[in-house]
Design a protein around this motif. Structure first.
Motif, short mmCIF file in Angstrom:
data_model
loop_
_atom_site.label_atom_id
_atom_site.label_comp_id
_atom_site.label_asym_id
_atom_site.label_seq_id
_atom_site.Cartn_x
_atom_site.Cartn_y
_atom_site.Cartn_z
N THR A 411 0.29 -9.34 -0.43
CA THR A 411 0.53 -9.75 -1.81
C THR A 411 1.51 -8.78 -2.46
O THR A 411 1.25 -7.58 -2.50
N PRO A 412 2.63 -9.26 -2.98
CA PRO A 412 3.63 -8.37 -3.59
C PRO A 412 3.20 -7.91 -4.97
O PRO A 412 2.21 -8.38 -5.53
N THR A 413 3.93 -6.95 -5.52
CA THR A 413 3.75 -6.56 -6.91
C THR A 413 4.02 -7.77 -7.81
O THR A 413 4.99 -8.50 -7.61
N VAL A 414 3.14 -7.97 -8.78
CA VAL A 414 3.22 -9.15 -9.64
C VAL A 414 3.21 -8.73 -11.11
O VAL A 414 2.40 -7.91 -11.52
N PHE A 415 4.11 -9.31 -11.87
CA PHE A 415 4.05 -9.23 -13.33
C PHE A 415 4.02 -10.67 -13.85
O PHE A 415 4.68 -11.54 -13.29
N GLY A 416 3.27 -10.90 -14.91
CA GLY A 416 3.18 -12.27 -15.36
C GLY A 416 2.84 -12.40 -16.83
O GLY A 416 2.41 -11.45 -17.49
N LEU A 417 3.06 -13.60 -17.34
CA LEU A 417 2.79 -13.94 -18.73
C LEU A 417 2.24 -15.35 -18.75
O LEU A 417 2.74 -16.24 -18.05
N ARG A 418 1.18 -15.55 -19.53
CA ARG A 418 0.57 -16.88 -19.64
C ARG A 418 0.39 -17.24 -21.10
O ARG A 418 -0.14 -16.46 -21.90
N THR A 419 0.84 -18.44 -21.47
CA THR A 419 0.56 -19.01 -22.79
C THR A 419 -0.43 -20.15 -22.58
O THR A 419 -0.92 -20.36 -21.47
N ASP A 420 -0.71 -20.90 -23.62
CA ASP A 420 -1.62 -22.04 -23.45
C ASP A 420 -0.98 -23.15 -22.63
O ASP A 420 -1.70 -24.00 -22.08
N GLN A 421 0.34 -23.14 -22.52
CA GLN A 421 1.00 -24.21 -21.75
C GLN A 421 1.69 -23.72 -20.49
O GLN A 421 1.66 -24.41 -19.47
N TYR A 422 2.30 -22.55 -20.53
CA TYR A 422 3.11 -22.11 -19.40
C TYR A 422 2.62 -20.80 -18.80
O TYR A 422 2.06 -19.95 -19.49
N LYS A 423 2.86 -20.69 -17.50
CA LYS A 423 2.61 -19.42 -16.81
C LYS A 423 3.87 -19.03 -16.04
O LYS A 423 4.40 -19.82 -15.23
N THR A 473 4.77 -0.75 -23.99
CA THR A 473 3.49 -0.17 -23.60
C THR A 473 3.66 0.87 -22.50
O THR A 473 2.72 1.15 -21.74
N ASP A 474 4.85 1.45 -22.40
CA ASP A 474 5.13 2.49 -21.40
C ASP A 474 4.87 2.01 -19.98
O ASP A 474 4.34 2.74 -19.14
N GLY A 475 5.28 0.78 -19.70
CA GLY A 475 4.98 0.20 -18.40
C GLY A 475 6.16 -0.02 -17.49
O GLY A 475 6.06 -0.83 -16.55
N MET A 476 7.26 0.66 -17.72
CA MET A 476 8.46 0.43 -16.91
C MET A 476 8.52 1.30 -15.65
O MET A 476 9.49 1.25 -14.91
N ASN A 477 7.47 2.09 -15.40
CA ASN A 477 7.43 2.90 -14.18
C ASN A 477 6.26 2.43 -13.32
O ASN A 477 5.14 2.30 -13.81
N ILE A 478 6.53 2.19 -12.06
CA ILE A 478 5.47 1.74 -11.17
C ILE A 478 4.71 2.96 -10.66
O ILE A 478 5.29 3.85 -10.03
N PRO A 479 3.41 3.05 -10.94
CA PRO A 479 2.63 4.23 -10.50
C PRO A 479 2.55 4.28 -8.97
O PRO A 479 2.27 3.28 -8.32
N LEU A 480 2.82 5.45 -8.42
CA LEU A 480 2.75 5.65 -6.97
C LEU A 480 1.69 6.69 -6.65
O LEU A 480 1.32 7.50 -7.49
N LYS A 481 1.20 6.68 -5.41
CA LYS A 481 0.25 7.70 -4.96
C LYS A 481 0.54 7.99 -3.49
O LYS A 481 1.16 7.18 -2.78
N ARG A 482 0.10 9.14 -3.02
CA ARG A 482 0.30 9.52 -1.63
C ARG A 482 -0.63 8.69 -0.74
O ARG A 482 -1.85 8.67 -0.93
N THR A 483 -0.06 7.98 0.23
CA THR A 483 -0.84 7.17 1.15
C THR A 483 -0.32 7.39 2.56
O THR A 483 0.71 6.83 2.94
N VAL A 484 -1.02 8.21 3.33
CA VAL A 484 -0.61 8.50 4.71
C VAL A 484 -1.81 8.20 5.61
O VAL A 484 -2.69 9.04 5.81
#
Length: 497
Positions: A411-423, A473-484
């Protein structure tokens, strides 16, 4: 005025907040005049799909009399969503009242940064006695007591259904003799209610392991639904027969069909689809009985009229839609959760509320019940006005984020917006198409309209609104963590770093 500004007018965006920025002191919250502190019980379940409750009729043979009772005597919020459809991020958003990109617990392995404020800490400041019982699973796999709770009972990670070990206020106790976790937590919750300080208002957070995979019902419920089947969703076969290409679905959806989260290789096994649904529903029966035990206790002690009881799922669950199972994606069944509220003293029951509510609204609501205005950094709002029939100035859209996981790269990184009619669904870091659905006329999200010429201005507007939300909302940086480590949910790339 563009749609985004209109949607948030009067509702606030909320910037990211942590204790480090405030010299380790809780912000002082403004008190609400003439607001008597109200007792609150918050019951959270894991992976409970929004419409798998008896009263919805989605599964005709599923029996949930106590959830039905909550809906009949309280309110059913039909359109409740999480901001990230995954256990740890959603739980962190409930407790902090913030988006995942703010609290930074973006997946089930992301570490707790150590500077988060949980809303029960504010309750303690104004005299509440608080308790947490159950699955924490937020920020790491530990079970140690956390800030905001006078009484603590939890277990490590996902926990187990039978014979669990609990950390009770720092002391680990091993249970045996086929002790079932849902029953054990319920018994301890009732015991805490019975022995609390009766002179203080209380907040109890009962957090069940159920109904997380691998599903294990209580012994008394095993086999209850043997042979039962659900109607397969209209979007079950398209990624198998090739029709998904004509429908303009992304290629990653097709690829995920044969994976940990796909119907043709569910959890890397060969389980029968309907048998798995049966066990899921049988496991849910214990949760429903738990709700009933809590309601019975309140009634026996004359607390049932004044206590607010909230029942919620931490995220949704797909059962075959788009050929998928589980959660993470931004399709309806993944992001929608069950949400029931009962408080006869506050509002008349039997309500069905259509307005969109999110998990970030839980903290502001419970703070209001304690006579406190929410802190400015929380973007959500109390849903109490909706319970009283006031829908003015409520949101008309929600925002969503999910960050790619090392163990589940399907599953890729997802950003989304939903109204009562459109997603609108926008992907990041994958060579694939985005998605646009007219959910009012296409509730199954069958027909992707992303490339339709007549919708290009709409898509541009929704994309701009999405970026406005992230920027504000200070959301323009994708949080990363060390994963080895080796990936354990990726059969294609086993034993690879």
């Amino acid at each position: 005025m563009n749609g985004f500004k209109y949607a948030v007018a009067g509702l606030g965006l909320g910037l990211c907040f942590n204790m480090a920025a405030q010299a380790q002191q809780l912000p002082k919250l403004e008190k609400i005049k003439k607001q008597k502190p109200r007792n609150v019980i918050f019951i959270l379940t894991d992976d409970h799909r929004n419409d798998f409750m008896g009263f919805t009729g989605k599964v005709p043979w599923l029996e949930t009399p106590n959830m039905d009772k909550l809906a009949k005597e309280g309110a059913h919020f039909k359109n409740t969503f999480v901001t990230t459809s995954l256990c740890s991020p959603s739980r962190a958003s409930i407790l902090t009242g913030q988006y995942s990109h703010c609290h930074t617990i973006v997946d089930n392995y992301a570490p707790d940064p150590g500077n988060l404020v949980y809303f029960p800490q504010y309750l303690q400041k104004v005299g509440y006695e608080t308790a947490f019982l159950g699955k924490w699973h937020m920020g790491d796999h530990g079970d140690k007591p956390q800030p905001g709770f006078d009484h603590w009972e939890s277990f490590k990670g996902q926990g187990i259904y039978y014979n669990p070990e609990l950390n009770i206020n720092g002391e680990r106790i091993q249970y045996k003799d086929s002790t079932y976790i849902t029953d054990l937590l319920t018994e301890h919750a009732i015991d805490w209610l019975d022995h609390r300080d009766k002179d203080k208002p209380f907040f109890m957070y009962l957090s069940h392991k159920a109904v997380h995979a691998e599903f294990e019902p209580a012994k008394r419920h095993k086999g209850r639904y043997k042979g039962k089947k659900i109607t397969l969703p209209p979007t079950f076969d398209q990624t198998k027969n090739g029709e998904y290409q004509d429908l303009k679905w992304p290629e990653w959806v097709k690829q995920q069909r044969i994976s940990w989260h796909g119907v043709d290789y569910m959890y890397h096994g060969n389980a029968d689809f309907n048998e798995m649904v049966q066990k899921y529903c049988e496991t849910l029966l214990g949760v429903d009985e738990s709700i009933g035990s809590v309601l019975d206790y309140l009634k026996e002690h004359d607390l049932d009229e004044s206590t607010m009881v909230i029942y919620m799922g931490d995220n949704g669950f797909s059962w075959g839609e788009h050929g998928l199972i589980d959660k993470r994606h931004f399709y309806e069944e993944s992001v929608k959760v069950p949400f029931l509220v009962r408080c006869p003293e506050l509002f008349k029951g039997g309500k069905t509320i259509e307005k969109m509510v999110q998990n970030i609204d839980v903290a502001p609501t419970i703070l209001e019940m304690a006579g406190l205005n929410k802190p400015e950094y929380m973007p959500g709002h109390s849903f109490t006005p909706l319970l009283k029939g006031d829908e003015s100035n409520w949101r008309d859209r929600i925002f969503y984020e999910y960050y790619w996981e090392y163990d589940f790269p399907m599953t890729p990184t997802v950003f989304g917006l939903r109204t009562d009619q459109y997603k609108y669904i926008r992907y990041h870091g994958v060579w694939d198409r985005n998605e646009l659905y007219d959910i009012k006329n296409d509730p199954d999200e069958m027909y992707n309209l992303i490339d339709k010429p007549e919708h290009q201005e709409l898509v541009k507007d929704l994309a701009n609104q999405l970026y406005d939300w992230l920027e504000n909302t200070d959301g323009m940086n994708i949080p990363l963590k060390r994963t080895v480590k080796y990936r354990w949910g990726d059969y294609r790339h086993e034993n690879q770093y």
